[in-house]
Design a protein around this motif. Structure first.
Motif, PDB file in Angstrom:
ATOM      1  N   LEU A 161      -9.713  -0.372   2.785  1.00  9.88           N
ATOM      2  CA  LEU A 161      -9.371  -1.695   2.286  1.00  9.88           C
ATOM      3  C   LEU A 161      -8.705  -2.544   3.368  1.00  9.88           C
ATOM      4  CD1 LEU A 161      -9.488  -3.293  -0.396  1.00  9.88           C
ATOM      5  CD2 LEU A 161      -7.160  -2.507  -0.858  1.00  9.88           C
ATOM      6  N   ILE A 204     -10.089 -10.889  -1.688  1.00  5.03           N
ATOM      7  CA  ILE A 204     -10.653  -9.713  -2.379  1.00  5.03           C
ATOM      8  C   ILE A 204      -9.705  -8.527  -2.252  1.00  5.03           C
ATOM      9  CG2 ILE A 204     -12.565  -8.083  -2.476  1.00  5.03           C
ATOM     10  CD1 ILE A 204     -13.296 -10.867  -3.430  1.00  5.03           C
ATOM     11  N   LYS A 205      -9.188  -8.311  -1.049  1.00  4.09           N
ATOM     12  CA  LYS A 205      -8.257  -7.201  -0.841  1.00  4.09           C
ATOM     13  C   LYS A 205      -6.998  -7.383  -1.691  1.00  4.09           C
ATOM     14  CE  LYS A 205      -8.126  -7.555   3.694  1.00  4.09           C
ATOM     15  NZ  LYS A 205      -7.779  -7.221   5.114  1.00  4.09           N
ATOM     16  N   HIS A 206      -6.540  -8.635  -1.770  1.00  3.56           N
ATOM     17  CA  HIS A 206      -5.346  -8.912  -2.563  1.00  3.56           C
ATOM     18  C   HIS A 206      -5.564  -8.593  -4.032  1.00  3.56           C
ATOM     19  CE1 HIS A 206      -1.630 -10.862  -3.764  1.00  3.56           C
ATOM     20  NE2 HIS A 206      -2.308 -11.537  -4.671  1.00  3.56           N
ATOM     21  N   ARG A 207      -6.722  -8.919  -4.563  1.00  4.98           N
ATOM     22  CA  ARG A 207      -7.025  -8.639  -5.971  1.00  4.98           C
ATOM     23  C   ARG A 207      -7.115  -7.140  -6.230  1.00  4.98           C
ATOM     24  NH1 ARG A 207     -11.787 -13.129  -7.175  1.00  4.98           N
ATOM     25  NH2 ARG A 207     -10.448 -14.994  -7.006  1.00  4.98           N
ATOM     26  N   ILE A 208      -7.735  -6.433  -5.306  1.00  2.00           N
ATOM     27  CA  ILE A 208      -7.857  -4.981  -5.476  1.00  2.00           C
ATOM     28  C   ILE A 208      -6.482  -4.323  -5.447  1.00  2.00           C
ATOM     29  CG2 ILE A 208      -8.753  -2.844  -4.456  1.00  2.00           C
ATOM     30  CD1 ILE A 208     -11.152  -4.454  -3.462  1.00  2.00           C
ATOM     31  N   LEU A 209      -5.644  -4.755  -4.486  1.00  2.00           N
ATOM     32  CA  LEU A 209      -4.285  -4.215  -4.407  1.00  2.00           C
ATOM     33  C   LEU A 209      -3.491  -4.514  -5.674  1.00  2.00           C
ATOM     34  CD1 LEU A 209      -3.058  -4.868  -0.753  1.00  2.00           C
ATOM     35  CD2 LEU A 209      -3.328  -2.668  -1.889  1.00  2.00           C
ATOM     36  N   SER A 258       0.827  -1.207   0.000  1.00  2.00           N
ATOM     37  CA  SER A 258       0.000   0.000   0.000  1.00  2.00           C
ATOM     38  C   SER A 258       0.861   1.256   0.000  1.00  2.00           C
ATOM     39  CB  SER A 258      -0.929   0.004   1.217  1.00  2.00           C
ATOM     40  OG  SER A 258      -1.775  -1.129   1.209  1.00  2.00           O
ATOM     41  N   PHE A 317      -4.719  -4.949  -8.684  1.00  2.00           N
ATOM     42  CA  PHE A 317      -5.249  -4.081  -9.742  1.00  2.00           C
ATOM     43  C   PHE A 317      -4.685  -2.663  -9.608  1.00  2.00           C
ATOM     44  CE2 PHE A 317      -8.338  -0.829 -10.961  1.00  2.00           C
ATOM     45  CZ  PHE A 317      -8.482  -1.108 -12.307  1.00  2.00           C
ATOM     46  N   ILE A 318      -4.660  -2.138  -8.388  1.00  2.00           N
ATOM     47  CA  ILE A 318      -4.151  -0.780  -8.172  1.00  2.00           C
ATOM     48  C   ILE A 318      -2.655  -0.718  -8.485  1.00  2.00           C
ATOM     49  CG2 ILE A 318      -3.821   1.063  -6.479  1.00  2.00           C
ATOM     50  CD1 ILE A 318      -6.289   0.078  -5.018  1.00  2.00           C
ATOM     51  N   ILE A 362      -8.757   5.126  -0.220  1.00  2.00           N
ATOM     52  CA  ILE A 362      -9.253   3.750  -0.334  1.00  2.00           C
ATOM     53  C   ILE A 362      -8.494   2.792   0.582  1.00  2.00           C
ATOM     54  CG2 ILE A 362      -9.399   1.769  -1.906  1.00  2.00           C
ATOM     55  CD1 ILE A 362      -9.985   3.760  -4.153  1.00  2.00           C
TER      56      ILE A 362
END
Length: 346
Positions: A114, A122-127, A70, A129-130, A110
């Protein structure tokens, strides 16, 4: 002590020295006029330091991977805009549009949410993607930076040429570090990750080292900022007016010095004004006007009797080969093809 610890220690040392230089840029008060430019370079160094430090800490404490990622993403999203502000300030003019920082600010909002919401996958996928978005985000700014450097490469001003060289080296070095970020995301081997991190820290220190050795000009804006945007804009406008008046551009002995004398300035200032406000060097602008005039002659029924060679010299070109190469560059057609195509349409 194995090589892993040695590389981590070396990377930490290189980071520390680079951060020290960034702090020096903040504290230097010798010339307040260039304070913002110094601060921009310092912020670039600190943003890179944040991202590379994330990798160093991750090697030592892999259990904090999510939190460290992050912090790294925030640094990456700051690099592109800060780089863009800096090269524009040093090459063109100081202009900071804060909307460039919007992605970074959104991610900052975010990330706390998060960290405390949703399942781990889910958090891993969002991270992920970012992270990918931040890589693309950086690359877009680097490509735009290369384009800006390319446009300013022929300013005719020695100080400006040195600045172009500096930002070129800066951009290439940052691109190498960016490649390291990509490789770290793709390849999972720990030894390779450590090696890439050391390489990033080494290139990063190289940026700081070159900056320290050339401190006298890398933190100063170009003359465009010192002269003022309005004054330069007026010089560019006057140059265009004088060129159009009596078709001055058709004079085959016209030079930038002659034009500068006619509008009451010098060749260096005129070159800066044209590059800044017309996005063309003097030769490019002159060729543009000459080709536009040649197009008129080729389309005019009253000049059908003129040969291509006569039109070239009438437009201000001294050489037929130069006329042909510039004409085809602007129109993708030869003069004869253009005349034939126009007569068919007409």
């Amino acid at each position: 002590m194995d090589y892993t610890h040695l590389m981590v220690m070396a990377s930490s040392l290189l980071l520390g020295l680079s951060i020290f230089f960034a702090l020096y840029l903040f504290m230097d008060k010798r010339n307040r006029r260039y304070r913002i430019i110094r601060h921009l370079l310092a912020f670039i160094l600190l943003a890179f330091a944040l991202r590379i430090a994330k990798s160093v800490i991750y090697i030592l404490f892999p259990e904090y991977a999510s939190t460290l990622t992050s912090f790294g993403i925030v640094g990456m999203l700051a690099i592109g805009p800060l780089y863009w502000y800096y090269i524009n300030a040093i090459l063109v003019r100081l202009e900071i549009n804060y909307w460039h920082l919007t992605p970074m600010l959104l991610v900052l909002m975010i990330l706390p949410w998060l960290a405390h919401n949703g399942p781990f996958n889910i958090k891993h996928r969002i991270l992920l993607f970012i992270y990918v978005f931040s890589l693309v985000h950086m690359l877009i700014y680097f490509v735009n930076g290369f384009w800006g450097i390319w446009k300013n490469r022929k300013s005719g001003h020695s100080g400006q040429y040195r600045k172009v060289q500096w930002v070129s080296k800066l951009t290439v070095s940052m691109l190498f570090i960016w490649i390291g970020f990509v490789m770290q995301a793709i390849l999972k081997d720990r030894s390779f990750y450590i090696l890439v991190t050391f390489g990033e820290a080494l290139v990063f220190f190289g940026i700081a080292w070159v900056a320290m050795r050339n401190y006298g000009f890398i933190v100063k804006s170009t003359n465009r900022l010192l002269l003022g945007n309005l004054a330069l804009k007026n010089i560019a406008r006057n140059a265009i007016t004088v060129l159009k008046k009596d078709k001055l551009y058709t004079k085959n002995d016209l030079s930038i010095s002659i034009l500068a004398n006619k509008i009451g300035t010098n060749r260096h200032t005129l070159s800066i004004a044209l590059n800044n406000f017309e996005n063309k060097s003097f030769p490019e602008l002159l060729n543009h006007f000459r080709i536009e005039y040649a197009l008129q002659l080729l389309k005019d029924v009253n000049t059908n009797n003129l040969s291509i060679e006569a039109i070239a010299f009438e437009s201000g070109f001294n050489s037929l080969s130069v006329f042909y190469s510039n004409f085809k560059k602007y129109n993708k057609l030869t003069p004869a093809e253009y005349r034939k195509k126009y007569s068919v349409i007409g």
